[in-house]
Design an enzyme around this catalytic site. Structure first.
Site: not given
Ligand code: SER
Length: 318
Positions: A12-13, A34-36, A49, A139, A143, A169
């Site tokens: 997305q980004l 990218d991997i794809r 990868d 996740y 981070k 985002i």
């Molecule tokens: N947009 C992300 C998520 O929802 C948060 O960084 O996982």
């Protein structure tokens, strides 16, 4: 101009950032990986990868990369399906990027962190930069660890790593994948199709969000800021807007009054409840001048206009 590598360039980004960097620094100075693969980033695209450090090192050497935007990662909701794989991919890829950058003299690295670093024991309103970081998702855990590794490479090796804790985002260019904040994109697709939206968060769950143009501009502004202004080497809080599903519905209804929503919270509700509802980004504002531009009604207007255009093209081509 030196060469730039973007990992996770089909995401997305990444897909928007690659275009923006190419228009700023020249088509041939930005290598997308990218991997794809994705058909609309054909120019200088490499299947890579990043968990394979030899493959990464070869790319860095071949193109003499001096700047990396490491966007490849598994997001919050998807990450909960396979925690160990998520940890492995998110952390191994970052460590490869940091270590190869140190060894190959890469000048700057960008690392995306997230509001997912927060969890228990925080003030959810206007959450400060310096807060307790006890995330509940794999996740988020990856981070937090990633932020600390960035700080470590800066402290011990002088690697110029810069990072932002992105909120959710919102953009129309491509679909996000596997995030808890993704409802705020899916909702627009349903709205323009005239279909009822089933929301996996409850009505009043407010989360920090940001329009993609603001997110890309923040990334580029942070990376272009003079080094001495960057005081935070873990990751900067940045704020755009905050809204709940009920508020986005209100905004959509100003343009599409017949829009309908039903609420069916699932496990992602638990993830969202552990995150801040708004963010204090005074360090980013003070250090490198961050300021967001888009409010909820701006975002709604652009999303509906752009997705309607896309939908017409799709219908026309069928
Ligand atoms: N947009 C992300 C998520 O929802 C948060 O960084 O996982």
């Amino acid at each position: 101009m030196y060469k730039i590598l973007v990992t996770g360039a089909c995401g997305q980004l990444g897909s928007v950032l690659v275009k923006r960097l190419r228009s700023k620094h020249g088509e041939h100075n930005v290598i997308a990986s990218d991997i794809r693969s994705k058909p609309d980033i054909e120019e200088l695209f490499i299947k890579l990868d990043v968990t394979d450090s030899n493959a990464l090192e070869k790319v860095i050497t071949k193109y003499q990369i001096k700047e990396i935007y490491h966007l490849a990662a598994i997001l919050s909701a998807k990450g909960e399906e396979s925690p160990l794989k998520t940890w492995d991919i998110n952390i191994k890829s970052l460590l490869n990027v940091l270590e190869v950058s140190r060894l190959k003299n890469v000048k700057k690295v960008f690392y995306p962190s997230s509001i997912a670093v927060f969890g228990d024991h925080i003030d959810r309103n206007y959450t400060s930069q310096i807060s307790c970081l006890s995330p509940k998702t794999v996740y988020g855990i990856s981070k937090v660890a990633g932020e600390n590794w960035c700080q470590y490479y800066f402290d011990n090796y002088g690697l110029d790593v810069r990072s932002i804790r992105y909120p959710g985002i919102i953009g129309y260019q491509s679909l996000p994948g596997g995030g808890t904040t993704d409802y705020a994109i899916d909702i627009f697709y349903k709205a323009i199709e005239g279909v009822e939206f089933k929301c996996f968060l409850s009505e009043n769950t407010s989360l920090p969000m940001m329009f993609i143009d603001d997110a890309i501009r923040a990334t580029i502004e942070l990376m272009r800021a003079p080094k001495e202004l960057i005081k935070t080497r873990s990751s900067y809080n940045i704020s755009g807007i905050s809204f709940s599903p009920a508020q986005i519905v209100e905004s959509i209804k100003k343009l599409l009054p017949d829009f309908k929503i039903t609420y069916k919270p699932d496990f992602r509700q638990g993830i969202a409840e552990n995150w801040p509802s708004s963010i204090n980004d005074s360090e980013a504002r003070g250090d490198w001048g961050w300021n967001s531009k888009f409010n909820l009604d701006d975002i709604t207007e652009i999303m509906i206009a752009e997705l309607t255009k896309k939908n017409k093209i799709k219908t026309h081509n069928v």
